[in-house]
Design a protein around this motif. Structure first.
Motif, PDB file in Angstrom:
ATOM      1  N   SER B 126       0.791  -1.228   0.000  1.00  0.00           N
ATOM      2  CA  SER B 126       0.000   0.000   0.000  1.00  0.00           C
ATOM      3  C   SER B 126       0.829   1.287   0.000  1.00  0.00           C
ATOM      4  O   SER B 126       0.528   2.208  -0.772  1.00  0.00           O
ATOM      5  CB  SER B 126      -0.965   0.012   1.190  1.00  0.00           C
ATOM      6  N   PRO B 127       1.865   1.411   0.873  1.00  0.00           N
ATOM      7  CA  PRO B 127       2.609   2.682   0.877  1.00  0.00           C
ATOM      8  C   PRO B 127       3.178   3.032  -0.497  1.00  0.00           C
ATOM      9  O   PRO B 127       3.256   4.214  -0.858  1.00  0.00           O
ATOM     10  CB  PRO B 127       3.740   2.431   1.885  1.00  0.00           C
ATOM     11  N   ILE B 128       3.572   2.031  -1.266  1.00  0.00           N
ATOM     12  CA  ILE B 128       4.162   2.281  -2.589  1.00  0.00           C
ATOM     13  C   ILE B 128       3.095   2.815  -3.542  1.00  0.00           C
ATOM     14  O   ILE B 128       3.315   3.805  -4.248  1.00  0.00           O
ATOM     15  CB  ILE B 128       4.803   0.989  -3.136  1.00  0.00           C
ATOM     16  N   TYR B 129       1.925   2.186  -3.534  1.00  0.00           N
ATOM     17  CA  TYR B 129       0.847   2.660  -4.411  1.00  0.00           C
ATOM     18  C   TYR B 129       0.397   4.056  -4.000  1.00  0.00           C
ATOM     19  O   TYR B 129       0.139   4.920  -4.834  1.00  0.00           O
ATOM     20  CB  TYR B 129      -0.335   1.687  -4.367  1.00  0.00           C
ATOM     21  N   GLN B 130       0.294   4.264  -2.687  1.00  0.00           N
ATOM     22  CA  GLN B 130      -0.175   5.552  -2.196  1.00  0.00           C
ATOM     23  C   GLN B 130       0.768   6.676  -2.657  1.00  0.00           C
ATOM     24  O   GLN B 130       0.314   7.695  -3.177  1.00  0.00           O
ATOM     25  CB  GLN B 130      -0.253   5.509  -0.664  1.00  0.00           C
ATOM     26  N   ARG B 131       2.075   6.480  -2.488  1.00  0.00           N
ATOM     27  CA  ARG B 131       3.020   7.534  -2.846  1.00  0.00           C
ATOM     28  C   ARG B 131       3.020   7.801  -4.342  1.00  0.00           C
ATOM     29  O   ARG B 131       3.210   8.922  -4.789  1.00  0.00           O
ATOM     30  CB  ARG B 131       4.434   7.157  -2.395  1.00  0.00           C
ATOM     31  N   ALA B 132       2.811   6.724  -5.124  1.00  0.00           N
ATOM     32  CA  ALA B 132       2.862   6.901  -6.571  1.00  0.00           C
ATOM     33  C   ALA B 132       1.534   7.415  -7.122  1.00  0.00           C
ATOM     34  O   ALA B 132       1.438   7.758  -8.298  1.00  0.00           O
ATOM     35  CB  ALA B 132       3.222   5.577  -7.236  1.00  0.00           C
ATOM     36  N   GLY B 133       0.504   7.468  -6.283  1.00  0.00           N
ATOM     37  CA  GLY B 133      -0.795   7.905  -6.759  1.00  0.00           C
ATOM     38  C   GLY B 133      -1.423   6.914  -7.726  1.00  0.00           C
ATOM     39  O   GLY B 133      -2.064   7.286  -8.698  1.00  0.00           O
ATOM     40  N   LEU B 134      -1.206   5.614  -7.438  1.00  0.00           N
ATOM     41  CA  LEU B 134      -1.831   4.570  -8.257  1.00  0.00           C
ATOM     42  C   LEU B 134      -2.889   3.888  -7.386  1.00  0.00           C
ATOM     43  O   LEU B 134      -2.580   3.393  -6.302  1.00  0.00           O
ATOM     44  CB  LEU B 134      -0.778   3.556  -8.710  1.00  0.00           C
ATOM     45  N   THR B 135      -4.132   3.895  -7.856  1.00  0.00           N
ATOM     46  CA  THR B 135      -5.211   3.312  -7.065  1.00  0.00           C
ATOM     47  C   THR B 135      -4.975   1.838  -6.797  1.00  0.00           C
ATOM     48  O   THR B 135      -4.660   1.080  -7.716  1.00  0.00           O
ATOM     49  CB  THR B 135      -6.548   3.480  -7.809  1.00  0.00           C
ATOM     50  N   GLN B 136      -5.093   1.426  -5.532  1.00  0.00           N
ATOM     51  CA  GLN B 136      -5.037   0.008  -5.179  1.00  0.00           C
ATOM     52  C   GLN B 136      -6.436  -0.409  -4.755  1.00  0.00           C
ATOM     53  O   GLN B 136      -6.907  -0.024  -3.691  1.00  0.00           O
ATOM     54  CB  GLN B 136      -4.049  -0.225  -4.017  1.00  0.00           C
ATOM     55  N   LEU B 137      -7.100  -1.160  -5.616  1.00  0.00           N
ATOM     56  CA  LEU B 137      -8.431  -1.649  -5.271  1.00  0.00           C
ATOM     57  C   LEU B 137      -8.272  -3.032  -4.647  1.00  0.00           C
ATOM     58  O   LEU B 137      -8.108  -4.021  -5.355  1.00  0.00           O
ATOM     59  CB  LEU B 137      -9.324  -1.702  -6.511  1.00  0.00           C
ATOM     60  N   GLY B 138      -8.253  -3.078  -3.321  1.00  0.00           N
ATOM     61  CA  GLY B 138      -8.074  -4.352  -2.608  1.00  0.00           C
ATOM     62  C   GLY B 138      -9.415  -5.017  -2.468  1.00  0.00           C
ATOM     63  O   GLY B 138     -10.059  -4.910  -1.436  1.00  0.00           O
ATOM     64  N   PHE B 139      -9.832  -5.716  -3.517  1.00  0.00           N
ATOM     65  CA  PHE B 139     -11.231  -6.174  -3.560  1.00  0.00           C
ATOM     66  C   PHE B 139     -11.518  -7.361  -2.661  1.00  0.00           C
ATOM     67  O   PHE B 139     -12.663  -7.767  -2.522  1.00  0.00           O
ATOM     68  CB  PHE B 139     -11.661  -6.431  -5.001  1.00  0.00           C
ATOM     69  N   THR B 140     -10.472  -7.982  -2.045  1.00  0.00           N
ATOM     70  CA  THR B 140     -10.755  -9.022  -1.052  1.00  0.00           C
ATOM     71  C   THR B 140     -10.242  -8.600   0.320  1.00  0.00           C
ATOM     72  O   THR B 140     -10.191  -9.411   1.240  1.00  0.00           O
ATOM     73  CB  THR B 140     -10.095 -10.370  -1.416  1.00  0.00           C
ATOM     74  N   ASN B 141      -9.812  -7.346   0.469  1.00  0.00           N
ATOM     75  CA  ASN B 141      -9.176  -6.930   1.717  1.00  0.00           C
ATOM     76  C   ASN B 141     -10.204  -6.412   2.715  1.00  0.00           C
ATOM     77  O   ASN B 141     -10.618  -5.264   2.670  1.00  0.00           O
ATOM     78  CB  ASN B 141      -8.123  -5.870   1.454  1.00  0.00           C
ATOM     79  N   SER B 142     -10.567  -7.278   3.668  1.00  0.00           N
ATOM     80  CA  SER B 142     -11.560  -6.876   4.663  1.00  0.00           C
ATOM     81  C   SER B 142     -10.897  -6.275   5.893  1.00  0.00           C
ATOM     82  O   SER B 142     -11.582  -5.781   6.772  1.00  0.00           O
ATOM     83  CB  SER B 142     -12.407  -8.075   5.055  1.00  0.00           C
ATOM     84  N   HIS B 143      -9.559  -6.347   6.006  1.00  0.00           N
ATOM     85  CA  HIS B 143      -8.878  -5.819   7.196  1.00  0.00           C
ATOM     86  C   HIS B 143      -9.322  -4.376   7.437  1.00  0.00           C
ATOM     87  O   HIS B 143      -9.216  -3.536   6.541  1.00  0.00           O
ATOM     88  CB  HIS B 143      -7.364  -5.871   7.020  1.00  0.00           C
TER      89      HIS B 143
END
Lengths: 608, 388
Positions: B126-143
């Motif tokens: 996540s931190p890598i996607y966040q910094r790069a401004g690339l959407t991470q759609l965690g479609f099974t991530n219930s955490h």
């Protein structure tokens, strides 16, 4: 309550029988060839699939189906010996171990490609009766599974006791050289042993498949770990011991689950294992003496000399590594190298403990976990800045690690290896179950990044330089340590503990020094990882991490600082390099491992 | 917006034919070097398990993705550009998922990322996607903390907050089963579901007499089952995934336990029926969708899925199918760029969804309140529960 107790005990006996069957196969190979066969779990899985194919799909009756599975697995075992292990024997004791690990990758991945990743139900026509025993319910399948596995063990005993090849196997296990001098063809004995052990492993797999009504491609790894523990409980290389060890493990697990719940199952087994090792290292049936024959001692060091690059070249390589991000800014490559530098720390740590000092560890992931959790909690809960919490976590890992492994120091070779495997498992399970400190299964989120004087190490280049600096610093210190009188004492311990003692080397103290340094390196690796990932849980540092670290060290050349780093770069780089092979890439990785061991049995940075 | 996929006629032959044509077209475009023109494919990155312990879930994802792509590209793609994905195998291992994250963020043709599977792999990246401004759609991530990783973390995963109360209500209020013994996966998902579930059971007037936590690697539940049977519960509740849930059900029946089984929505899959065999009979569960659900988005999905794969879909296939459409709709609202998708996701409103019926992201970048239908296994098939 009596009937519950009886039921739990019966559950334990049935599972324990199968553990015993796995352990017998491991013990046979260990006794005869002197290696831990890491492909045994994969053979077990193959047996389950072949049994499923015959019994559930082709509708063969139980006994012929099981016999086909056994025969097929015997062939598979013989093939592993003939094609993979035989080529690496005689170089160093570690090479065949790696070769079997490579074989297991190939077989596991092959099974997934052939049968798919899904779990297959194992349907049988066996009668499903519930029998009553002291008010407890016992299923007919339980009895069938227990009966078949006991019959197989008995058959093995008869073969070993009364046949010519049985006698040859026993003779080879007792004294390989003497057997050879008496005209035993030990090469053929090796082949037969692998075949027989694999037939039993395959049978165990098919039985587990029937018992749990499921087969799936990754079922081998855990089964093999259980088999190893059972083998050790009973006393390495002892056939009846392996059965008794399996039964004991099964029953204890069953009672453990009854008292504490499933999450504590392995914790219970591992604690027992370590107590056993401390107070009765010869195993349950091992007689009074500590076993005289322990093939690991004195064979751990490869006979190879490490390749040491000249100083100028070494300095140039380090400089080039530091300058790389300026030349190539590809973050993907840099991230792989960050991983390689961090795992390089793990490899250095293992290289010192396993390579230089000759103490095999299969539980170093535990040190990473302690370091990772310590640094994460120190920075989050106590507000300690990360640049300080990482080294403190290293010290914590060193102290806790040394304290928990210290009692096991009088163990040698495989005994220590499996004790450390237990320690790694205990650390992970304590993290999972000690929710108030570690947040249990939820893991730790929002771990802050490494930050020095207001600069956050979040960019991949910053992470690259930070991890490389840590690696170079530890590598430099370790080189100095290895070249110092302390290093000489450590190598003396590796080469011959008795001789080292007689020259006045205090074994416990020097092993503790090695382990503390090793624990520190692994601890800061775990801590760095935690701050880089920002999230860790008990699964972040699993058994696979320990095995990967060990593979790196063996592949690089034991006790060799440059080799450890080279092993890390290679083993983390190859799976990425093989991305073009899509879902076949781990099969190719296994093949590469086998080929490397075949042609560089002393490690890529070792010369024969 | 997405009504086009309901209109698509001529399943299954039409779909297969179109799929081939699209594949051929995409291959042509790729090899002929027509990149960057108006017809170039829009690429999504997928980080997930194709090998290793979780390989079966990655295989299900692929089925959902491929079906969604067939439909989107079959009806002309997005403003004439086909949608495509690059699936990188991570084994759900964090050290591989972070490398894949760097690979995706540095590849300008990737405009959004889907996955990973396990929390440890997803949240490390996540931190890598966040910094790069690339959407991470965690479609099974219930955490619960997944979308707190940053404003580029979005999730259409179902969560404990919806599943747990529904499960408790079904067991205690609807079925009238008061004394419950629970098996739950000792993972972030299982543990938090169990905690929520237990508190709802109490509110509804029931009690949890036993909670047996187990690890994802456990296959042998006999000892725990003996424990559970000793408590003589009215029902046994499974907070499990499909395969482990099936093994528990199976071993329960093999050991002669007769109490009814009520299971969390996560076990809903053909895999559960296959592995549990006759032990699945009479198992209660709830699901966000099922094959006979009359909702049009479900019917079109199930029909197309059966035609393409000759089997029934499970939750993972459905949610990955939804995930692709969410991105497609975000592109329509915004633009086929990283920024455009990020902005589009907050604009999409009540788009059709197999799981949620109508889907809108809330403030926390999650979707709330799926419609759960009560189900029971009858004659080896999932059927709507109609009251005894």
């Amino acid at each position: 309550m009596l009937h519950l107790f009886v039921e739990q005990t019966v559950n334990g006996i049935v599972t324990g029988n199968i553990y015993g069957l796995i352990a017998v196969g491991l013990a046979l190979v260990f006794g005869v060839a002197g290696i831990v066969n890491f492909a045994h779990g994969s053979v077990f899985m193959s047996g389950a699939y072949i049994g499923w194919l015959c019994i559930a799909t082709l509708r063969l009756p139980l006994v012929p189906g099981l016999l086909v599975a056994m025969a097929a697995c015997a062939l598979l075992g013989a093939a592993i010996e003939f094609l993979i292990v035989r080529k690496t024997l005689g170089s160093s004791q570690m090479a065949p171990l790696l070769a079997t690990l490579g074989a297991s990758y190939i077989i596991d991945q092959g099974a997934r490609l052939v049968f798919g990743p899904y779990t297959q139900p194992f349907k049988t026509d066996l009668p499903k009766l519930q029998l009553s025993l002291f008010g407890a319910t016992v299923g007919s399948i339980d009895l069938i599974v227990a009966g078949v596995s006991l019959t197989a063990a008995l058959a093995l005993w008869l073969v070993l006791r009364f046949t010519g090849i049985g006698r040859a196997i026993r003779a080879t296990a007792q004294d390989r050289d003497a057997a050879r001098q008496m005209g035993v063809r030990v090469g053929r004995v090796n082949l037969v042993t692998f075949a027989v052990a694999s037939a039993l492993g395959g049978l165990a797999g098919a039985l587990i498949g029937i018992y749990f009504n499921s087969v799936y491609p990754t079922m081998g790894f855990n089964a093999m770990m259980k088999g190893l523990v059972a083998e050790l409980l009973g006393g390495m290389a002892s056939m009846p011991g392996a059965i008794v060890g399996g039964l004991a493990l099964g029953i204890i697990e069953s009672w453990g689950v009854a008292l504490f719940g499933s999450s504590y199952r392995d914790l219970f087994a591992f604690v027992l294992l370590i107590l056993m090792l401390l107070f009765r290292p010869q195993g349950l049936l091992g007689g009074k003496r500590i076993p005289r024959f322990e093939p690991m001692t004195g064979t751990l060091p490869s006979l190879a000399k490490p390749v040491k690059p000249p100083r100028i070249l070494a300095a140039l390589l380090v400089a080039a590594a530091f300058l790389l991000p300026l030349a190539s800014a590809n973050p993907y490559i840099l991230q792989i190298l960050v991983n390689a530098w961090v795992y390089g720390l793990l490899a250095l740590s293992l290289s010192l403990f396993t390579g230089t000092t000759g103490q095999m560890s299969m539980g170093h992931a535990g040190f990473l976990a302690i370091g990772g959790y310590a640094s994460a909690l120190l920075s989050l809960r106590l507000g300690i800045p990360v640049w300080a919490s990482i080294p403190i976590a290293g010290i914590i890992a060193a102290v806790i690690g040394t304290l928990i492994v210290y009692p096991a120091f009088r163990l040698r070779g495989h005994y220590l290896a499996i004790a450390t495997l237990g320690v790694g498992g205990i650390v992970r399970l304590v993290i999972l179950n000690w929710g108030s400190l570690t947040n249990g299964a939820m893991g730790i989120t929002n771990i802050p990044p490494l930050s020095i004087a207001g600069f956050d190490f979040v960019d991949v280049r910053a992470l690259y330089w930070a991890s490389l600096a840590m690696l170079v610093a530890v590598a430099f210190l370790q080189t100095r340590l290895v070249d110092s009188p302390v290093g000489r004492a450590l190598r003396a311990i590796r080469d011959d503990e008795t001789a080292a003692t007689s020259f006045g080397v205090a074994l416990g103290r020097y092993k503790a020094i090695a382990l503390a340094f090793s624990g520190f390196a692994a601890g800061i690796a775990g801590a760095f990882t935690a701050h880089m990932y920002a999230y860790i849980n008990h699964e972040t540092f699993g058994d696979q991490v320990s095995i990967l670290g060990l593979t790196m060290v063996i592949l690089g050349g034991l006790g060799n600082v440059w080799g450890a780093v080279a092993g890390s770069v290679l083993l983390l780089g190859l799976p990425e390099l093989f991305r073009g092979f899509a879902d076949v890439r781990y099969l190719v990785y296994g093949l590469a491992l086998v080929l490397i061991v075949r042609f560089r049995p002393s490690g890529i940075m070792g010369i024969d | 917006m997405r009504t086009s996929r309901k209109n698509s006629s001529g399943y299954p032959a039409g779909i297969a034919g179109r799929g081939l044509a699209v594949a051929a077209l995409m291959a042509l475009t790729a090899f002929a070097g027509f990149a960057a023109d108006a017809k170039a494919p829009i690429y999504l990155g997928v980080s997930g398990p194709l090998t290793g312990d979780y390989a079966q879930y990655g295989a299900q994802w692929k089925k959902g993705f491929d079906l969604a792509l067939l439909e989107i590209n079959g009806s002309g793609g997005l403003s004439g550009r086909p949608l495509a994905y690059v699936f990188e195998d991570s084994q759900s291992d964090p050290k591989q998922s972070v490398a894949i994250a760097q690979k995706f963020v540095s590849d300008p043709k990737i405009v959004a990322e889907l996955g990973d599977f396990a929390s440890t792999a997803s949240m490390a990246a996540s931190p890598i996607y966040q910094r790069a401004g690339l959407t991470q759609l965690g479609f099974t991530n219930s955490h619960p903390n997944f979308t707190k990783g940053g404003d580029y973390m979005w999730s259409n995963s179902t969560t404990q907050k919806d599943d747990a109360p529904s499960l408790a209500e079904y067991a205690v209020k609807t079925l009238g089963l008061k004394k419950l013994a629970v098996f739950y996966l000792n993972t972030d998902w299982g543990k938090s579901t169990f905690d929520l579930f237990s508190s709802y059971v109490k509110t509804f007037g029931g009690s949890v007499v036993d909670g047996e936590a187990y690890l994802p690697t456990d296959k042998d539940f006999r000892a725990a089952i003996t424990n559970v049977s000793g408590k003589a519960p009215d029902a046994i509740v499974l907070i499990s995934y499909d395969t482990d849930g099936a093994l528990i059900a199976r071993q329960l029946r093999d050991q002669g336990a007769k109490a009814p089984i009520v299971a969390d929505a996560a076990i809903f899959s053909p895999e559960f029926l296959k592995v549990a065999g006759d032990a699945a009979e009479g198992v209660y569960t709830s699901s966000e969708f099922f094959a006979d659900d009359p909702r049009p988005e479900v019917q079109s999905f199930v029909k197309a899925y059966r035609a393409k794969y000759n089997e029934d879909p499970d939750l993972f296939a459905a949610i990955s199918y939804d995930a692709v459409f969410i991105i497609a709709d975000a592109i329509k609202e915004g633009a086929p760029t990283r920024k455009g998708i990020h902005e589009g996701l907050s604009k999409i409103k009540d788009i059709p969804s197999v799981i949620y019926g109508k889907l809108t992201f809330a403030e926390d970048r999650r979707v709330a309140h799926p419609q759960l239908t009560h189900l029971v296994v009858k004659n080896g098939a999932w059927t709507a529960w109609t009251g005894k």
